[in-house]
Design a protein around this motif. Structure first.
Motif, PDB file in Angstrom:
ATOM      1  N   LYS A   2       0.842  -1.186   0.000  1.00 30.73           N
ATOM      2  CA  LYS A   2       0.000   0.000   0.000  1.00 30.73           C
ATOM      3  C   LYS A   2       0.880   1.240   0.000  1.00 30.73           C
ATOM      4  CE  LYS A   2      -3.614   2.387   2.597  1.00 30.73           C
ATOM      5  NZ  LYS A   2      -4.441   2.405   3.827  1.00 30.73           N
ATOM      6  N   TYR A   5       0.151   7.801   2.100  1.00 33.18           N
ATOM      7  CA  TYR A   5      -0.455   9.094   1.781  1.00 33.18           C
ATOM      8  C   TYR A   5       0.649  10.131   2.025  1.00 33.18           C
ATOM      9  CZ  TYR A   5      -4.899   6.547   2.167  1.00 33.18           C
ATOM     10  OH  TYR A   5      -5.926   5.647   1.998  1.00 33.18           O
ATOM     11  N   GLU A 268      -8.599  21.894  -7.562  1.00 40.09           N
ATOM     12  CA  GLU A 268      -9.588  21.004  -6.956  1.00 40.09           C
ATOM     13  C   GLU A 268      -9.046  20.411  -5.660  1.00 40.09           C
ATOM     14  OE1 GLU A 268     -12.321  17.096  -8.208  1.00 40.09           O
ATOM     15  OE2 GLU A 268     -10.935  17.994  -9.657  1.00 40.09           O
ATOM     16  N   LYS A 269      -7.794  19.993  -5.674  1.00 38.64           N
ATOM     17  CA  LYS A 269      -7.189  19.427  -4.467  1.00 38.64           C
ATOM     18  C   LYS A 269      -7.128  20.466  -3.349  1.00 38.64           C
ATOM     19  CE  LYS A 269      -3.371  17.914  -6.396  1.00 38.64           C
ATOM     20  NZ  LYS A 269      -2.074  17.235  -6.664  1.00 38.64           N
ATOM     21  N   PRO A 341      -1.968  12.314  -5.589  1.00 37.34           N
ATOM     22  CA  PRO A 341      -3.246  11.998  -6.230  1.00 37.34           C
ATOM     23  C   PRO A 341      -4.429  12.701  -5.564  1.00 37.34           C
ATOM     24  CG  PRO A 341      -1.974   9.996  -5.778  1.00 37.34           C
ATOM     25  CD  PRO A 341      -1.312  11.112  -5.035  1.00 37.34           C
ATOM     26  N   LEU A 342      -5.409  13.071  -6.357  1.00 37.65           N
ATOM     27  CA  LEU A 342      -6.633  13.674  -5.838  1.00 37.65           C
ATOM     28  C   LEU A 342      -7.265  12.778  -4.782  1.00 37.65           C
ATOM     29  CD1 LEU A 342      -8.967  15.764  -5.937  1.00 37.65           C
ATOM     30  CD2 LEU A 342      -9.907  14.460  -7.868  1.00 37.65           C
ATOM     31  N   GLU A 343      -7.222  11.479  -5.016  1.00 41.69           N
ATOM     32  CA  GLU A 343      -7.837  10.536  -4.078  1.00 41.69           C
ATOM     33  C   GLU A 343      -7.186  10.605  -2.697  1.00 41.69           C
ATOM     34  OE1 GLU A 343      -8.478   9.572  -8.190  1.00 41.69           O
ATOM     35  OE2 GLU A 343      -6.580   9.732  -7.062  1.00 41.69           O
ATOM     36  N   HIS A 344      -5.902  10.848  -2.645  1.00 47.17           N
ATOM     37  CA  HIS A 344      -5.223  10.952  -1.355  1.00 47.17           C
ATOM     38  C   HIS A 344      -5.649  12.216  -0.614  1.00 47.17           C
ATOM     39  CE1 HIS A 344      -1.656   8.036  -2.327  1.00 47.17           C
ATOM     40  NE2 HIS A 344      -2.839   7.551  -2.679  1.00 47.17           N
ATOM     41  N   GLU A 346      -8.564  13.623  -0.976  1.00 45.31           N
ATOM     42  CA  GLU A 346      -9.935  13.343  -0.532  1.00 45.31           C
ATOM     43  C   GLU A 346      -9.932  12.569   0.785  1.00 45.31           C
ATOM     44  OE1 GLU A 346     -12.248  13.115  -4.859  1.00 45.31           O
ATOM     45  OE2 GLU A 346     -11.351  11.302  -3.993  1.00 45.31           O
ATOM     46  N   VAL A 347      -9.030  11.593   0.909  1.00 42.85           N
ATOM     47  CA  VAL A 347      -8.926  10.812   2.150  1.00 42.85           C
ATOM     48  C   VAL A 347      -8.501  11.718   3.310  1.00 42.85           C
ATOM     49  CG1 VAL A 347      -7.713   8.927   3.319  1.00 42.85           C
ATOM     50  CG2 VAL A 347      -8.432   8.663   0.942  1.00 42.85           C
ATOM     51  N   GLN A 350     -11.431  13.930   4.401  1.00 43.36           N
ATOM     52  CA  GLN A 350     -12.398  13.155   5.178  1.00 43.36           C
ATOM     53  C   GLN A 350     -11.880  12.886   6.581  1.00 43.36           C
ATOM     54  OE1 GLN A 350     -15.499  12.469   4.292  1.00 43.36           O
ATOM     55  NE2 GLN A 350     -15.808  11.561   6.311  1.00 43.36           N
TER      56      GLN A 350
END
Length: 358
Positions: A2, A5, A268-269, A341-344, A346-347, A350
Protein backbone atom coordinates in the motif's frame (compact mmCIF):
# COMPACT_ATOMS: atom_id res chain seq x y z
CA UNK A 1 2.23 -2.88 -1.01
CA UNK A 2 0.00 0.00 0.00
CA UNK A 3 1.39 3.39 -1.00
CA UNK A 4 1.68 5.98 1.77
CA UNK A 5 -0.45 9.09 1.78
CA UNK A 6 2.60 11.23 1.07
CA UNK A 7 2.25 14.93 1.91
CA UNK A 8 5.95 15.62 2.41
CA UNK A 9 7.18 19.10 1.52
CA UNK A 10 10.20 17.79 -0.37
CA UNK A 11 11.61 15.48 -1.45
CA UNK A 12 8.02 14.78 -2.30
CA UNK A 13 5.66 12.37 -3.99
CA UNK A 14 6.47 11.14 -7.50
CA UNK A 15 3.83 9.82 -9.92
CA UNK A 16 3.38 6.08 -9.41
CA UNK A 17 3.51 5.49 -13.16
CA UNK A 18 6.90 7.20 -13.28
CA UNK A 19 8.28 4.98 -10.53
CA UNK A 20 6.97 1.88 -12.30
CA UNK A 21 8.52 2.98 -15.60
CA UNK A 22 11.86 3.54 -13.88
CA UNK A 23 11.55 0.14 -12.24
CA UNK A 24 11.02 -1.53 -15.62
CA UNK A 25 14.14 0.13 -17.01
CA UNK A 26 16.21 -0.14 -13.83
CA UNK A 27 18.64 -2.87 -14.88
CA UNK A 28 18.43 -2.51 -18.63
CA UNK A 29 17.68 0.90 -20.11
CA UNK A 30 16.57 0.40 -23.71
CA UNK A 31 18.73 -2.64 -24.31
CA UNK A 32 21.97 -1.10 -23.04
CA UNK A 33 22.31 -3.66 -20.24
CA UNK A 34 22.88 -0.76 -17.87
CA UNK A 35 21.02 1.47 -15.47
CA UNK A 36 21.04 5.14 -16.48
CA UNK A 37 23.30 5.80 -13.47
CA UNK A 38 25.92 3.49 -14.95
CA UNK A 39 26.22 4.88 -18.46
CA UNK A 40 28.46 7.68 -19.68
CA UNK A 41 26.91 11.13 -19.81
CA UNK A 42 28.60 11.44 -23.21
CA UNK A 43 26.85 8.35 -24.58
CA UNK A 44 24.09 8.57 -27.17
CA UNK A 45 21.40 6.98 -24.92
CA UNK A 46 22.01 9.55 -22.18
CA UNK A 47 22.28 12.46 -24.62
CA UNK A 48 18.81 11.54 -25.86
CA UNK A 49 17.45 11.59 -22.30
CA UNK A 50 19.08 14.96 -21.68
CA UNK A 51 17.69 16.53 -24.85
CA UNK A 52 14.22 15.06 -24.39
CA UNK A 53 14.04 16.52 -20.89
CA UNK A 54 14.97 19.97 -22.20
CA UNK A 55 12.49 19.74 -25.09
CA UNK A 56 9.63 18.63 -22.84
CA UNK A 57 10.26 21.46 -20.40
CA UNK A 58 10.29 23.95 -23.27
CA UNK A 59 7.01 22.53 -24.53
CA UNK A 60 5.21 22.42 -21.19
CA UNK A 61 6.26 25.93 -20.12
CA UNK A 62 6.25 27.36 -23.66
CA UNK A 63 9.77 28.65 -23.16
CA UNK A 64 10.77 31.14 -25.90
CA UNK A 65 13.84 30.47 -28.05
CA UNK A 66 15.75 33.37 -26.48
CA UNK A 67 16.00 31.48 -23.18
CA UNK A 68 18.52 28.86 -22.11
CA UNK A 69 17.40 25.79 -20.15
CA UNK A 70 20.10 24.58 -17.75
CA UNK A 71 20.31 21.49 -15.54
CA UNK A 72 22.50 22.32 -12.56
CA UNK A 73 23.16 21.03 -9.06
CA UNK A 74 23.23 22.57 -5.60
CA UNK A 75 19.50 23.23 -5.29
CA UNK A 76 17.89 26.63 -4.91
CA UNK A 77 20.40 27.36 -2.15
CA UNK A 78 23.24 27.58 -4.67
CA UNK A 79 21.11 29.81 -6.88
CA UNK A 80 20.83 32.26 -3.98
CA UNK A 81 24.53 32.86 -4.70
CA UNK A 82 24.70 32.34 -8.47
CA UNK A 83 21.93 34.84 -9.24
CA UNK A 84 23.69 37.87 -7.71
CA UNK A 85 27.09 36.64 -8.88
CA UNK A 86 25.89 36.64 -12.48
CA UNK A 87 23.24 39.36 -12.57
CA UNK A 88 24.59 42.12 -10.31
CA UNK A 89 25.71 45.24 -12.17
CA UNK A 90 28.08 47.98 -11.11
CA UNK A 91 26.23 50.69 -9.20
CA UNK A 92 22.98 48.72 -9.06
CA UNK A 93 21.27 46.69 -6.36
CA UNK A 94 19.61 43.33 -6.18
CA UNK A 95 16.06 43.96 -4.98
CA UNK A 96 14.13 41.34 -3.02
CA UNK A 97 10.57 40.83 -1.85
CA UNK A 98 10.55 38.92 1.43
CA UNK A 99 7.69 36.44 1.71
CA UNK A 100 9.25 33.76 3.89
CA UNK A 101 12.38 31.98 5.05
CA UNK A 102 13.70 31.13 1.58
CA UNK A 103 13.55 34.71 0.31
CA UNK A 104 15.29 35.81 3.51
CA UNK A 105 18.08 33.34 2.80
CA UNK A 106 18.32 34.50 -0.82
CA UNK A 107 18.75 38.11 0.31
CA UNK A 108 21.33 37.12 2.93
CA UNK A 109 23.48 35.46 0.26
CA UNK A 110 23.06 38.34 -2.18
CA UNK A 111 24.38 40.81 0.41
CA UNK A 112 27.59 38.78 0.53
CA UNK A 113 28.05 39.33 -3.21
CA UNK A 114 27.08 42.98 -3.64
CA UNK A 115 24.48 45.60 -2.83
CA UNK A 116 21.08 44.06 -2.12
CA UNK A 117 17.98 45.21 -0.28
CA UNK A 118 14.42 44.24 0.59
CA UNK A 119 11.88 46.51 -1.10
CA UNK A 120 8.85 44.84 0.50
CA UNK A 121 8.21 42.28 3.23
CA UNK A 122 5.36 40.32 4.74
CA UNK A 123 7.28 39.53 7.92
CA UNK A 124 5.37 42.04 10.08
CA UNK A 125 2.23 39.93 9.50
CA UNK A 126 4.02 36.61 10.11
CA UNK A 127 4.22 36.05 6.35
CA UNK A 128 0.48 35.44 6.09
CA UNK A 129 0.12 37.22 2.76
CA UNK A 130 2.00 38.27 -0.35
CA UNK A 131 2.67 42.03 -0.65
CA UNK A 132 0.42 43.56 -3.30
CA UNK A 133 2.01 44.06 -6.69
CA UNK A 134 0.88 47.68 -6.72
CA UNK A 135 2.90 48.35 -3.55
CA UNK A 136 6.21 47.30 -5.10
CA UNK A 137 8.45 50.28 -5.75
CA UNK A 138 11.41 49.09 -7.77
CA UNK A 139 14.16 51.62 -8.16
CA UNK A 140 16.04 52.64 -11.25
CA UNK A 141 19.24 51.40 -9.63
CA UNK A 142 17.85 47.87 -9.40
CA UNK A 143 19.83 45.15 -11.17
CA UNK A 144 16.92 42.71 -10.84
CA UNK A 145 13.87 41.99 -8.68
CA UNK A 146 13.79 38.63 -6.88
CA UNK A 147 10.63 36.89 -5.68
CA UNK A 148 9.86 33.44 -4.27
CA UNK A 149 6.74 32.40 -6.16
CA UNK A 150 5.50 29.91 -3.54
CA UNK A 151 6.36 29.66 0.13
CA UNK A 152 6.33 26.14 1.48
CA UNK A 153 6.69 27.01 5.15
CA UNK A 154 3.91 29.60 5.34
CA UNK A 155 1.61 28.33 2.58
CA UNK A 156 1.46 31.48 0.47
CA UNK A 157 1.81 31.96 -3.28
CA UNK A 158 2.03 34.82 -5.76
CA UNK A 159 -1.13 34.93 -7.87
CA UNK A 160 -0.12 37.97 -9.89
CA UNK A 161 3.21 38.42 -11.65
CA UNK A 162 4.91 41.77 -10.95
CA UNK A 163 5.41 43.87 -14.06
CA UNK A 164 8.70 45.66 -13.65
CA UNK A 165 11.23 47.38 -15.88
CA UNK A 166 14.16 45.39 -14.50
CA UNK A 167 14.66 41.62 -14.92
CA UNK A 168 12.33 39.59 -12.73
CA UNK A 169 13.97 36.60 -11.03
CA UNK A 170 11.84 33.89 -9.43
CA UNK A 171 12.58 30.96 -7.17
CA UNK A 172 9.85 28.55 -8.34
CA UNK A 173 11.15 25.48 -6.54
CA UNK A 174 7.81 24.58 -4.99
CA UNK A 175 5.27 25.55 -7.65
CA UNK A 176 6.89 25.32 -11.07
CA UNK A 177 4.67 23.37 -13.48
CA UNK A 178 1.62 23.63 -11.18
CA UNK A 179 -0.03 26.14 -13.53
CA UNK A 180 0.67 28.00 -16.77
CA UNK A 181 3.17 30.87 -16.54
CA UNK A 182 4.41 33.48 -18.96
CA UNK A 183 8.13 32.77 -19.04
CA UNK A 184 8.71 35.94 -21.08
CA UNK A 185 7.73 37.98 -18.00
CA UNK A 186 10.83 36.71 -16.21
CA UNK A 187 14.53 37.24 -16.75
CA UNK A 188 15.46 34.11 -14.83
CA UNK A 189 13.57 31.25 -13.18
CA UNK A 190 15.16 28.61 -11.01
CA UNK A 191 13.70 25.55 -9.29
CA UNK A 192 14.97 22.60 -7.33
CA UNK A 193 13.30 19.55 -8.85
CA UNK A 194 12.36 17.71 -5.67
CA UNK A 195 8.82 19.02 -5.28
CA UNK A 196 7.11 19.19 -8.68
CA UNK A 197 9.66 18.16 -11.29
CA UNK A 198 11.32 14.99 -10.04
CA UNK A 199 13.80 13.82 -7.40
CA UNK A 200 16.35 15.83 -5.48
CA UNK A 201 19.70 16.36 -7.15
CA UNK A 202 18.92 18.51 -10.18
CA UNK A 203 18.06 22.20 -10.36
CA UNK A 204 16.42 23.74 -13.42
CA UNK A 205 17.48 27.25 -14.45
CA UNK A 206 15.69 29.11 -17.25
CA UNK A 207 17.56 32.28 -18.16
CA UNK A 208 17.10 34.89 -20.88
CA UNK A 209 20.13 34.76 -23.14
CA UNK A 210 20.91 38.49 -23.07
CA UNK A 211 21.35 38.32 -19.28
CA UNK A 212 24.28 35.95 -19.75
CA UNK A 213 26.25 38.97 -20.94
CA UNK A 214 26.28 40.28 -17.38
CA UNK A 215 28.44 37.39 -16.15
CA UNK A 216 32.03 38.43 -15.57
CA UNK A 217 35.14 36.54 -16.66
CA UNK A 218 36.39 36.67 -13.07
CA UNK A 219 33.65 34.30 -11.92
CA UNK A 220 34.63 30.76 -10.91
CA UNK A 221 33.99 28.54 -13.90
CA UNK A 222 31.30 26.40 -12.30
CA UNK A 223 29.43 29.45 -10.93
CA UNK A 224 29.20 31.13 -14.34
CA UNK A 225 25.91 30.53 -16.16
CA UNK A 226 27.75 30.89 -19.48
CA UNK A 227 29.78 27.76 -18.73
CA UNK A 228 26.66 25.63 -18.55
CA UNK A 229 24.87 27.37 -21.41
CA UNK A 230 27.82 26.87 -23.78
CA UNK A 231 28.15 23.22 -22.84
CA UNK A 232 24.47 22.25 -22.82
CA UNK A 233 24.72 21.58 -19.05
CA UNK A 234 27.35 18.92 -19.79
CA UNK A 235 30.50 20.80 -18.75
CA UNK A 236 30.89 18.31 -15.92
CA UNK A 237 29.07 15.08 -15.11
CA UNK A 238 25.41 16.04 -14.56
CA UNK A 239 23.06 14.25 -12.13
CA UNK A 240 22.08 11.77 -14.82
CA UNK A 241 19.59 9.69 -12.84
CA UNK A 242 17.78 12.76 -11.56
CA UNK A 243 17.51 14.16 -15.10
CA UNK A 244 16.21 10.81 -16.36
CA UNK A 245 13.47 10.85 -13.70
CA UNK A 246 12.79 14.51 -14.50
CA UNK A 247 12.19 13.45 -18.11
CA UNK A 248 9.73 10.77 -17.00
CA UNK A 249 7.83 13.25 -14.82
CA UNK A 250 7.64 15.72 -17.71
CA UNK A 251 6.30 12.96 -19.99
CA UNK A 252 3.67 12.20 -17.34
CA UNK A 253 2.69 15.88 -17.09
CA UNK A 254 2.46 16.13 -20.87
CA UNK A 255 0.23 13.04 -21.03
CA UNK A 256 -2.22 14.65 -18.60
CA UNK A 257 -2.59 17.73 -20.79
CA UNK A 258 0.17 20.00 -19.54
CA UNK A 259 0.08 22.89 -17.10
CA UNK A 260 -3.54 23.88 -17.77
CA UNK A 261 -4.75 20.39 -16.86
CA UNK A 262 -2.46 20.28 -13.82
CA UNK A 263 -3.74 23.64 -12.61
CA UNK A 264 -7.34 22.41 -12.77
CA UNK A 265 -6.50 19.35 -10.67
CA UNK A 266 -4.40 21.36 -8.24
CA UNK A 267 -7.21 23.86 -7.65
CA UNK A 268 -9.59 21.00 -6.96
CA UNK A 269 -7.19 19.43 -4.47
CA UNK A 270 -6.53 22.71 -2.68
CA UNK A 271 -10.25 23.57 -2.49
CA UNK A 272 -10.96 20.26 -0.74
CA UNK A 273 -8.68 21.14 2.15
CA UNK A 274 -9.37 24.86 2.35
CA UNK A 275 -13.12 24.16 2.43
CA UNK A 276 -12.65 21.82 5.40
CA UNK A 277 -10.65 24.52 7.19
CA UNK A 278 -13.14 27.29 6.40
CA UNK A 279 -16.17 25.20 7.39
CA UNK A 280 -14.68 24.02 10.69
CA UNK A 281 -15.90 26.97 12.84
CA UNK A 282 -12.36 27.71 13.92
CA UNK A 283 -11.39 24.14 14.80
CA UNK A 284 -8.83 24.37 11.99
CA UNK A 285 -7.24 27.74 11.25
CA UNK A 286 -5.33 28.42 8.05
CA UNK A 287 -2.11 30.38 8.33
CA UNK A 288 -2.30 32.20 4.98
CA UNK A 289 -4.75 34.96 4.15
CA UNK A 290 -7.32 33.75 1.61
CA UNK A 291 -5.98 36.01 -1.16
CA UNK A 292 -2.48 34.55 -0.83
CA UNK A 293 -3.26 30.87 -0.29
CA UNK A 294 -0.96 28.38 -1.97
CA UNK A 295 -2.13 25.67 -4.33
CA UNK A 296 0.83 23.57 -3.23
CA UNK A 297 1.17 23.88 0.56
CA UNK A 298 -1.88 24.05 2.82
CA UNK A 299 -0.76 25.24 6.26
CA UNK A 300 -3.01 25.21 9.33
CA UNK A 301 -3.17 24.84 13.09
CA UNK A 302 -5.73 23.37 15.47
CA UNK A 303 -7.25 25.05 18.52
CA UNK A 304 -4.37 24.16 20.81
CA UNK A 305 -1.09 22.26 20.87
CA UNK A 306 -2.65 19.19 22.51
CA UNK A 307 -5.15 18.82 19.68
CA UNK A 308 -2.44 19.41 17.09
CA UNK A 309 -0.30 16.64 18.53
CA UNK A 310 -3.27 14.28 18.73
CA UNK A 311 -4.19 15.05 15.10
CA UNK A 312 -0.67 14.36 13.85
CA UNK A 313 -0.33 11.18 15.88
CA UNK A 314 -3.58 9.72 14.61
CA UNK A 315 -2.80 10.83 11.06
CA UNK A 316 0.45 8.89 11.23
CA UNK A 317 -1.42 5.79 12.39
CA UNK A 318 -3.76 6.16 9.39
CA UNK A 319 -0.86 6.11 6.94
CA UNK A 320 -0.39 9.85 6.38
CA UNK A 321 3.18 11.12 6.24
CA UNK A 322 4.67 14.61 6.08
CA UNK A 323 1.80 16.51 7.76
CA UNK A 324 3.94 18.15 10.42
CA UNK A 325 4.46 21.87 9.90
CA UNK A 326 7.98 23.16 9.33
CA UNK A 327 10.09 22.96 12.47
CA UNK A 328 10.35 26.78 12.57
CA UNK A 329 6.60 27.40 12.81
CA UNK A 330 4.97 24.15 13.96
CA UNK A 331 1.34 23.33 13.25
CA UNK A 332 0.36 21.23 10.25
CA UNK A 333 1.13 21.34 6.54
CA UNK A 334 -0.20 19.28 3.66
CA UNK A 335 2.00 19.60 0.58
CA UNK A 336 -0.17 18.68 -2.39
CA UNK A 337 2.23 18.90 -5.31
CA UNK A 338 1.36 17.74 -8.82
CA UNK A 339 2.06 14.07 -8.15
CA UNK A 340 -0.12 13.83 -5.02
CA UNK A 341 -3.25 12.00 -6.23
CA UNK A 342 -6.63 13.67 -5.84
CA UNK A 343 -7.84 10.54 -4.08
CA UNK A 344 -5.22 10.95 -1.36
CA UNK A 345 -6.33 14.53 -0.74
CA UNK A 346 -9.93 13.34 -0.53
CA UNK A 347 -8.93 10.81 2.15
CA UNK A 348 -7.13 13.55 4.11
CA UNK A 349 -10.11 15.90 3.88
CA UNK A 350 -12.40 13.15 5.18
CA UNK A 351 -10.00 12.37 8.03
CA UNK A 352 -9.94 16.06 9.01
CA UNK A 353 -13.75 16.10 9.14
CA UNK A 354 -13.89 12.91 11.21
CA UNK A 355 -11.26 14.13 13.65
CA UNK A 356 -13.15 17.38 14.21
CA UNK A 357 -16.47 15.55 14.78
CA UNK A 358 -14.88 13.35 17.46
Amino acid sequence: MKRAYNFNAGPASLPESVLKKAEQEWLNYKGTGMNVMEMSHRSKPYEEIHQQAQNLLRKLLQIPDNYEVLFLQGGASLQFTMVPMNLMEEGKKGQYVLTGAWSEKALKEAKKIGHAEAIATGKDNQYREIPSVSSLKTLEDGAYLHITSNNTIFGTQWHETPKVSIPLVADMSSDILCRPIDVASYGLIYAGAQKNLGPSGVTVVIVRKDLLERSKDSLPTMLDYRTHAKNDSLYNTPPTMAIYLLKLVLEWADSLGGTAALEKINKEKAALLYNVIDDSDGFYKGHAEASSRSLMNVTFTLKNQELTEAFLAEAKERGFTGLNGHRSVGGCRASIYNAVPLEHVEVLAQFMKEFKSR
